[in-house]
Motif scaffolding. Structure first.
Motif, PDB file in Angstrom:
ATOM      1  N   PRO A  89      29.175  62.912  61.787  1.00  0.00           N
ATOM      2  CA  PRO A  89      28.224  63.450  60.817  1.00  0.00           C
ATOM      3  C   PRO A  89      28.805  63.690  59.425  1.00  0.00           C
ATOM      4  N   ALA A  90      30.035  64.185  59.337  1.00  0.00           N
ATOM      5  CA  ALA A  90      30.635  64.422  58.014  1.00  0.00           C
ATOM      6  C   ALA A  90      30.780  63.112  57.251  1.00  0.00           C
ATOM      7  N   ALA A  91      31.122  62.038  57.965  1.00  0.00           N
ATOM      8  CA  ALA A  91      31.234  60.735  57.316  1.00  0.00           C
ATOM      9  C   ALA A  91      29.867  60.222  56.881  1.00  0.00           C
ATOM     10  N   GLN A  92      28.848  60.522  57.669  1.00  0.00           N
ATOM     11  CA  GLN A  92      27.490  60.109  57.291  1.00  0.00           C
ATOM     12  C   GLN A  92      27.075  60.795  55.984  1.00  0.00           C
ATOM     13  N   VAL A  93      27.417  62.059  55.836  1.00  0.00           N
ATOM     14  CA  VAL A  93      27.100  62.779  54.596  1.00  0.00           C
ATOM     15  C   VAL A  93      27.798  62.121  53.410  1.00  0.00           C
ATOM     16  N   ALA A  94      29.083  61.839  53.561  1.00  0.00           N
ATOM     17  CA  ALA A  94      29.828  61.207  52.474  1.00  0.00           C
ATOM     18  C   ALA A  94      29.251  59.830  52.152  1.00  0.00           C
ATOM     19  N   MET A  95      28.840  59.106  53.178  1.00  0.00           N
ATOM     20  CA  MET A  95      28.217  57.793  52.958  1.00  0.00           C
ATOM     21  C   MET A  95      26.930  57.935  52.164  1.00  0.00           C
ATOM     22  N   LEU A  96      26.104  58.918  52.500  1.00  0.00           N
ATOM     23  CA  LEU A  96      24.838  59.109  51.785  1.00  0.00           C
ATOM     24  C   LEU A  96      25.078  59.445  50.319  1.00  0.00           C
ATOM     25  N   VAL A  97      26.060  60.267  50.050  1.00  0.00           N
ATOM     26  CA  VAL A  97      26.385  60.592  48.656  1.00  0.00           C
ATOM     27  C   VAL A  97      26.800  59.328  47.911  1.00  0.00           C
ATOM     28  N   ALA A  98      27.633  58.506  48.556  1.00  0.00           N
ATOM     29  CA  ALA A  98      28.049  57.252  47.931  1.00  0.00           C
ATOM     30  C   ALA A  98      26.864  56.318  47.719  1.00  0.00           C
ATOM     31  N   LEU A  99      25.953  56.276  48.680  1.00  0.00           N
ATOM     32  CA  LEU A  99      24.756  55.439  48.547  1.00  0.00           C
ATOM     33  C   LEU A  99      23.905  55.907  47.375  1.00  0.00           C
ATOM     34  N   LEU A 100      23.669  57.209  47.291  1.00  0.00           N
ATOM     35  CA  LEU A 100      22.881  57.740  46.183  1.00  0.00           C
ATOM     36  C   LEU A 100      23.551  57.431  44.847  1.00  0.00           C
ATOM     37  N   ASP A 101      24.862  57.584  44.790  1.00  0.00           N
ATOM     38  CA  ASP A 101      25.583  57.272  43.557  1.00  0.00           C
ATOM     39  C   ASP A 101      25.386  55.808  43.172  1.00  0.00           C
ATOM     40  N   THR A 102      25.527  54.933  44.140  1.00  0.00           N
ATOM     41  CA  THR A 102      25.414  53.501  43.875  1.00  0.00           C
ATOM     42  C   THR A 102      24.010  53.133  43.414  1.00  0.00           C
ATOM     43  N   LEU A 103      23.012  53.820  43.961  1.00  0.00           N
ATOM     44  CA  LEU A 103      21.620  53.534  43.608  1.00  0.00           C
ATOM     45  C   LEU A 103      21.174  54.298  42.365  1.00  0.00           C
ATOM     46  N   GLY A 104      22.063  55.073  41.770  1.00  0.00           N
ATOM     47  CA  GLY A 104      21.720  55.812  40.556  1.00  0.00           C
ATOM     48  C   GLY A 104      20.803  56.991  40.798  1.00  0.00           C
ATOM     49  N   VAL A 105      20.903  57.611  41.958  1.00  0.00           N
ATOM     50  CA  VAL A 105      20.047  58.742  42.328  1.00  0.00           C
ATOM     51  C   VAL A 105      20.851  60.030  42.236  1.00  0.00           C
ATOM     52  N   GLU A 106      20.443  60.929  41.354  1.00  0.00           N
ATOM     53  CA  GLU A 106      21.156  62.203  41.214  1.00  0.00           C
ATOM     54  C   GLU A 106      20.778  63.193  42.307  1.00  0.00           C
ATOM     55  N   SER A 107      19.490  63.245  42.643  1.00  0.00           N
ATOM     56  CA  SER A 107      19.035  64.143  43.699  1.00  0.00           C
ATOM     57  C   SER A 107      17.800  63.543  44.352  1.00  0.00           C
ATOM     58  N   ALA A 108      17.531  63.981  45.580  1.00  0.00           N
ATOM     59  CA  ALA A 108      16.426  63.392  46.334  1.00  0.00           C
ATOM     60  C   ALA A 108      15.731  64.456  47.164  1.00  0.00           C
ATOM     61  N   ASP A 109      14.462  64.215  47.446  1.00  0.00           N
ATOM     62  CA  ASP A 109      13.733  64.965  48.458  1.00  0.00           C
ATOM     63  C   ASP A 109      14.088  64.329  49.798  1.00  0.00           C
ATOM     64  N   VAL A 110      14.613  65.127  50.735  1.00  0.00           N
ATOM     65  CA  VAL A 110      15.130  64.594  51.987  1.00  0.00           C
ATOM     66  C   VAL A 110      14.165  64.897  53.119  1.00  0.00           C
ATOM     67  N   ILE A 111      13.914  63.886  53.941  1.00  0.00           N
ATOM     68  CA  ILE A 111      13.086  64.012  55.143  1.00  0.00           C
ATOM     69  C   ILE A 111      13.940  63.533  56.302  1.00  0.00           C
ATOM     70  N   ALA A 112      14.081  64.347  57.355  1.00  0.00           N
ATOM     71  CA  ALA A 112      15.055  64.024  58.394  1.00  0.00           C
ATOM     72  C   ALA A 112      14.565  64.390  59.778  1.00  0.00           C
ATOM     73  N   SER A 113      15.028  63.603  60.763  1.00  0.00           N
ATOM     74  CA  SER A 113      14.629  63.757  62.160  1.00  0.00           C
ATOM     75  C   SER A 113      15.853  63.697  63.063  1.00  0.00           C
ATOM     76  N   ASP A 114      15.838  64.462  64.154  1.00  0.00           N
ATOM     77  CA  ASP A 114      16.822  64.364  65.221  1.00  0.00           C
ATOM     78  C   ASP A 114      18.242  64.556  64.673  1.00  0.00           C
ATOM     79  N   SER A 115      19.192  63.699  65.050  1.00  0.00           N
ATOM     80  CA  SER A 115      20.551  63.860  64.538  1.00  0.00           C
ATOM     81  C   SER A 115      20.610  63.657  63.029  1.00  0.00           C
ATOM     82  N   GLY A 116      19.620  62.957  62.477  1.00  0.00           N
ATOM     83  CA  GLY A 116      19.517  62.877  61.019  1.00  0.00           C
ATOM     84  C   GLY A 116      19.269  64.239  60.402  1.00  0.00           C
ATOM     85  N   GLY A 117      18.644  65.140  61.155  1.00  0.00           N
ATOM     86  CA  GLY A 117      18.440  66.498  60.677  1.00  0.00           C
ATOM     87  C   GLY A 117      19.734  67.274  60.586  1.00  0.00           C
TER      88      GLY A 117
END
Length: 337
Positions: free
Chosen positions: A125-153
């Protein structure tokens, strides 16, 4: 649990065995959509079928690998985090309904779906968080509204705790909590994953026999309220990439094994201090996560907007009831501004 996989007939006629074997998979769902969308100012975009979804998939290169994602809409970003063992296809109905209001981004986690994981990369999970931050950075997204289910939560809670500036609002459906992570139902899955057997022994049987997958002994009966779910194309899209190679099997097993030690331990003070507005929508017929987990989350967040309960819905209800996701997301977004 036995080292032998029960026959299809045995599992189909013994729901209790199937429940014990799959009560850890995280999935679930509800039945019908809600009314009220007729008053929305924009038309609802139809849910993508698998062919359209595959055609829309993009890849973004990061240090974690080439992250697969599907994007629809424009404007402020919304990030959709799927459950296990699913992928971004889980959100196909919600994406069409929310694309008129947000730039909707549905990635596949490391170890699941179509993401190409870098050699030696952790799927914890900690690596998934770091990956998401990198993804947002790459896509030029400073902040997002997050919707999450199950282990994604669980990943979403870690994202809020560690990177609160990246989250404008959070909509949580049935998911892990600090007091229930992993839930007891997940332990047999983790045990099979450690043996390298989970993907073949469970997902492989369902992939080859869709009727079995939808039966009381399969992921359908355990995690979906509608007996027509998961659809044939959903089964193929979810399980196909995990069965594609020994490498993909190993990654899916690594994802499950990483959930063994509670990644949310000690998170309470950070959630309590969070000023991110949070809404919880919970399927009360869930066989994986207990109903009182919703109240735990409501108390845990410093700015919770309360709980809505769906009496007959199970773990992966967002796939069956995208209208509810869209309704609750838009309400939360209005109140968060």
């Amino acid at each position: 649990m036995s080292g032998e996989m029960p026959s299809s007939a045995a599992r189909t006629t013994a729901p209790d065995v199937g429940r014990r074997r799959f009560l850890m998979l995280a999935a679930g769902a509800g039945a019908a959509g809600l009314a009220g969308c007729a008053s929305w100012p924009h038309a609802v975009t139809p849910a993508m079928d698998a062919t359209t979804f595959h055609a829309a998939r993009r890849y973004t290169r990061t240090a974690f690998g080439d992250i697969a994602y599907v994007e629809r809409g424009s404007g402020p970003a919304a990030l959709f985090l799927h459950g296990f063992p699913l992928n971004g296809f889980q959100w196909r109905g919600a994406l069409g309904r929310l694309a008129p209001y947000r730039r909707c981004i549905a990635p596949d986690f490391l170890g699941l779906g179509y993401t190409r994981v870098a050699e030696g990369q952790s799927c914890a999970p900690a690596a998934q968080v770091a990956m998401l931050v990198a993804l947002l950075d790459t896509l030029g997204v400073e902040s997002a509204d997050v919707i999450a289910s199950d282990s994604g939560g669980a990943v979403a809670q870690l994202l809020v705790a560690r990177h609160p500036e990246r989250v404008r609002s959070l909509l949580l459906t049935n998911c892990d909590t600090e007091q229930d992570c992993p839930p007891p139902a997940m332990l047999p899955v983790i045990a099979l994953a450690r043996q390298g057997r989970f993907v073949d022994d469970w997902l492989g049987h369902w992939y080859r026999d869709h009727a079995l997958a939808r039966s009381a002994a399969g992921i359908g009966g355990m995690c979906y309220a509608n007996p027509a779910h998961p659809s044939d194309e959903a089964i193929d899209t979810y399980f196909g990439p995990l069965l594609a190679s020994q490498h993909s099997r190993d990654l899916a097993h690594a994802y499950a094994i990483a959930l063994e030690h509670n990644p949310l331990a000690g998170i309470a003070p950070l959630l309590a201090r969070s000023r991110v507005p949070v809404r919880i929508v919970w399927g009360d017929a869930d066989t994986i996560f207990a109903p009182d987990n919703a109240d735990f989350l409501d108390r845990a967040f410093g700015r919770s907007q309360g709980v809505r309960r769906l009496p007959r819905s199970k773990l992966f209800w967002p796939e069956e009831r995208p209208d509810v996701i869209a309704e609750e997301a838009r309400k939360l977004w209005r109140e968060a501004t």
